[in-house]
Design an enzyme around this catalytic site. Structure first.
Site, PDB file in Angstrom:
ATOM      1  N   ASN A 119       0.814  -1.212   0.000  1.00 32.93           N
ATOM      2  CA  ASN A 119       0.000   0.000   0.000  1.00 32.93           C
ATOM      3  C   ASN A 119       0.848   1.263   0.000  1.00 32.93           C
ATOM      4  O   ASN A 119       0.421   2.298  -0.505  1.00 32.93           O
ATOM      5  CB  ASN A 119      -0.904   0.015   1.240  1.00 32.93           C
ATOM      6  CG  ASN A 119      -1.550   1.365   1.478  1.00 32.93           C
ATOM      7  OD1 ASN A 119      -2.427   1.768   0.720  1.00 32.93           O
ATOM      8  ND2 ASN A 119      -1.134   2.073   2.524  1.00 32.93           N
ATOM      9  N   GLN A 171      -8.490   5.787   1.630  1.00 34.31           N
ATOM     10  CA  GLN A 171      -7.863   5.072   0.514  1.00 34.31           C
ATOM     11  C   GLN A 171      -7.016   5.950  -0.401  1.00 34.31           C
ATOM     12  O   GLN A 171      -6.317   5.426  -1.277  1.00 34.31           O
ATOM     13  CB  GLN A 171      -8.944   4.356  -0.297  1.00 34.31           C
ATOM     14  CG  GLN A 171      -9.639   3.275   0.530  1.00 34.31           C
ATOM     15  CD  GLN A 171     -10.742   2.557  -0.198  1.00 34.31           C
ATOM     16  OE1 GLN A 171     -11.317   3.072  -1.159  1.00 34.31           O
ATOM     17  NE2 GLN A 171     -11.052   1.341   0.255  1.00 34.31           N
ATOM     18  N   ASP A 180       1.794   7.055   0.068  1.00 37.74           N
ATOM     19  CA  ASP A 180       0.688   6.200  -0.361  1.00 37.74           C
ATOM     20  C   ASP A 180       0.743   5.943  -1.863  1.00 37.74           C
ATOM     21  O   ASP A 180       0.607   6.871  -2.671  1.00 37.74           O
ATOM     22  CB  ASP A 180      -0.640   6.862   0.006  1.00 37.74           C
ATOM     23  CG  ASP A 180      -1.800   5.894  -0.041  1.00 37.74           C
ATOM     24  OD1 ASP A 180      -1.830   4.968   0.784  1.00 37.74           O
ATOM     25  OD2 ASP A 180      -2.671   6.058  -0.919  1.00 37.74           O
ATOM     26  N   ASP A 210      -0.997  -6.390   3.742  1.00 42.42           N
ATOM     27  CA  ASP A 210      -0.989  -5.402   4.803  1.00 42.42           C
ATOM     28  C   ASP A 210      -1.747  -4.143   4.365  1.00 42.42           C
ATOM     29  O   ASP A 210      -1.696  -3.737   3.200  1.00 42.42           O
ATOM     30  CB  ASP A 210       0.463  -5.036   5.135  1.00 42.42           C
ATOM     31  CG  ASP A 210       0.580  -3.991   6.203  1.00 42.42           C
ATOM     32  OD1 ASP A 210       0.248  -4.288   7.364  1.00 42.42           O
ATOM     33  OD2 ASP A 210       0.992  -2.852   5.874  1.00 42.42           O
ATOM     34  N   HIS A 214      -6.696   0.300   3.064  1.00 47.70           N
ATOM     35  CA  HIS A 214      -6.278   1.589   2.533  1.00 47.70           C
ATOM     36  C   HIS A 214      -6.076   1.558   1.018  1.00 47.70           C
ATOM     37  O   HIS A 214      -5.544   2.518   0.444  1.00 47.70           O
ATOM     38  CB  HIS A 214      -5.015   2.045   3.252  1.00 47.70           C
ATOM     39  CG  HIS A 214      -5.240   2.244   4.722  1.00 47.70           C
ATOM     40  ND1 HIS A 214      -5.824   3.364   5.238  1.00 47.70           N
ATOM     41  CD2 HIS A 214      -5.015   1.412   5.782  1.00 47.70           C
ATOM     42  CE1 HIS A 214      -5.927   3.250   6.551  1.00 47.70           C
ATOM     43  NE2 HIS A 214      -5.447   2.072   6.905  1.00 47.70           N
ATOM     44  N   GLU A 236      -5.776  -7.559   5.325  1.00 52.72           N
ATOM     45  CA  GLU A 236      -5.976  -6.857   6.576  1.00 52.72           C
ATOM     46  C   GLU A 236      -6.982  -5.730   6.361  1.00 52.72           C
ATOM     47  O   GLU A 236      -6.651  -4.675   5.819  1.00 52.72           O
ATOM     48  CB  GLU A 236      -4.656  -6.277   7.103  1.00 52.72           C
ATOM     49  CG  GLU A 236      -4.818  -5.614   8.470  1.00 52.72           C
ATOM     50  CD  GLU A 236      -3.691  -4.667   8.819  1.00 52.72           C
ATOM     51  OE1 GLU A 236      -3.539  -4.358  10.013  1.00 52.72           O
ATOM     52  OE2 GLU A 236      -2.975  -4.215   7.901  1.00 52.72           O
TER      53      GLU A 236
END
Length: 476
Positions: A119, A171, A180, A210, A214, A236
């Protein structure tokens, strides 16, 4: 297993009867190995040794390793979750050591899953050099990503997530300053897919994604779509009250970690253990086949949202109940003792993590100093239940019973378990579908602690804050 011819079986039975013993029961048709163990911050060499010495013999089916990629340099545990590159070189070991660990674990009958951090990259504002020598800055990773490959959401003053009720922030903005990745772009998708494919080439069987919450579920779908059939996916996705992003939105990509189980079992154990069989059957849970459940993980043991090793007996009993039930795929956790929630594992002068050592007799309530390996996966009650679960397989829950702070139930004719979370010793005569005869408590240490089933009734004496379990293969 070698099967005796019918005549030989009949002769053996006759001889046993003449000797005053009962014939051994038929074992479960197939032993199940579905229990995982998250080996948090264990080196690759130490995991390999543990697969051979403990995990395989105990009946564990898979191990989750910490992220196998180059990361920032530093002592805290969270350095492992700030990637600098996708080279399989970290303070936990080299690429060759990782590959050797996978092979060793496979030889022991244990699959290997990798914690995949796809991510984001680092949360460092200043430029630096990663563990394996790769240079980086917050939004520049030479040969990998440039500034255009990251989100700059513009939705909050510092581009960090501020409101979890806003799906766009969760997100598209940064999680505590972590750069990100723009996972909707072809370049990021192709690059992260290539990293996962590289790990598969080393023999990895599956991935924990992981911070999946997001990333939009369609982005994860595109990243994993090109992976070979059979590559495991567990995401997750932390369920939050009233939040627009839910675990159910991700089920098309694979399983999710069901955080609700670990949070709820703590209250159930404290007040009404008979409700443990209801966990997973109510709203707020994903279906059983889609859920990976756990008593704690590396985040929850630090933020206090679940039980942890410091809860000693309660922690062991909660894990026994997790392994005894039928909801979800259970994952045991094993880490190290800490008083500072940021503290990393024991390291040498250069920052390489030292190989874990469990000592002679790990167990709940051990006197642990910061940095000592807790080795929950070896605690007798937990390791014993892993083997018990492999025997009972998919047998249904039967003969459930509860009284006060105690609960008991069986799994078909294959196994039976009693948990006494109260402060008083339990004395009870319990109906069971286990065949009549003598059985050893598989959670006890040392010689066989024998109990007898007679006329479908098991007489038990269970000390406070302990559990006992029996299965059809555990005979005196």
């Amino acid at each position: 297993m070698t099967h005796l011819p019918a005549r030989a079986t009949a002769l053996l039975g006759a001889l046993l009867l003449l000797a005053g013993c009962s014939a051994p029961p038929e074992p479960a048709a197939t032993r199940t190995r579905d229990v995982g163990v998250q080996m948090f911050q264990w080196t690759w060499d130490a995991i390999a040794t543990e697969c051979t010495d403990s995990l395989g013999p105990a009946g564990y089916g898979w191990v989750l390793t910490s992220p196998p990629q180059e990361h920032i340099v530093g002592e805290p545990w969270w350095t492992a979750y700030q990637p600098v590159s996708y080279r399989v070189e970290s303070r936990l070991g080299t690429r060759d050591e990782y590959a050797a660990m996978v092979e060793t674990c496979h030889d022991a009958g244990v699959d290997v899953w990798a914690d995949a951090v796809i991510n984001h990259m680092t949360g460092q504002d200043a430029p630096g050099t990663g563990w394996a020598g790769s240079s980086y800055s917050h939004y520049e990773y030479p040969g990998l990503y440039t500034d255009a490959d990251f989100h700059h959401c513009g939705l909050t003053p510092d581009d960090d997530i501020a409101v979890y009720q806003d799906a766009a922030q969760v997100q598209m903005c940064e999680l505590v300053n972590l750069a990100d990745l723009a996972t909707e772009t072809d370049h990021v998708r192709d690059t992260t897919t290539a990293y996962l494919e590289d790990l598969l080439s080393l023999g990895v069987d599956g991935f924990r994604i992981d911070a999946a919450k997001h990333m939009p579920p369609e982005d994860i779908a595109a990243i994993v779509a090109g992976l070979p059939e059979g590559a495991g996916i567990a995401q997750e996705v932390i369920r939050g009250s009233g939040e627009p992003i839910t675990p159910e939105q991700y089920l098309a990509n694979g399983r999710v970690y069901e955080f609700a189980w670990g949070k709820d079992v703590q209250g159930v154990l404290a007040s009404s253990p008979e409700r443990v069989l209801d966990l997973g059957t109510t709203s707020g849970y994903v279906p059983s086949d889609d859920a990976v459940i756990f008593v704690d993980n590396h985040d929850t043991e630090r933020n206090g949202s679940t039980l942890s090793y410091s809860d000693a007996g309660d922690y062991a009993l909660a894990t026994v109940l997790m392994l005894a039930g039928t909801y979800g795929t259970p994952a045991v956790y094993t880490g190290y003792a800490f008083s500072d929630r940021d503290a990393g594992p024991p390291q040498d002068a250069e920052g390489a993590v030292l190989d874990a050592s469990c000592g002679a007799a790990p167990g709940p309530g051990a006197d642990l100093a910061d940095g000592d390996w807790v080795c929950q996966h070896r605690w007798p009650a937990i390791a014993g239940m892993v083997g018990w679960r492999s025997i009972v397989g998919d047998a249904p829950v039967v003969d459930d019973w509860s009284e006060g702070s105690a609960v008991a139930f069986g799994r078909g004719e294959r196994g039976f378990v009693v948990v006494n979370s109260g402060d008083d010793e339990l004395h009870a005569e319990l109906p069971t579908s286990l065949p009549d005869g003598d059985y050893c408590d598989v959670l006890a240490t040392g010689d066989c602690a024998s109990s007898t089933v007679r006329d479908g009734v098991l007489t038990v004496t269970v000390p406070p804050q302990t559990a006992q379990a029996w299965d059809v293969t555990a005979r005196p």
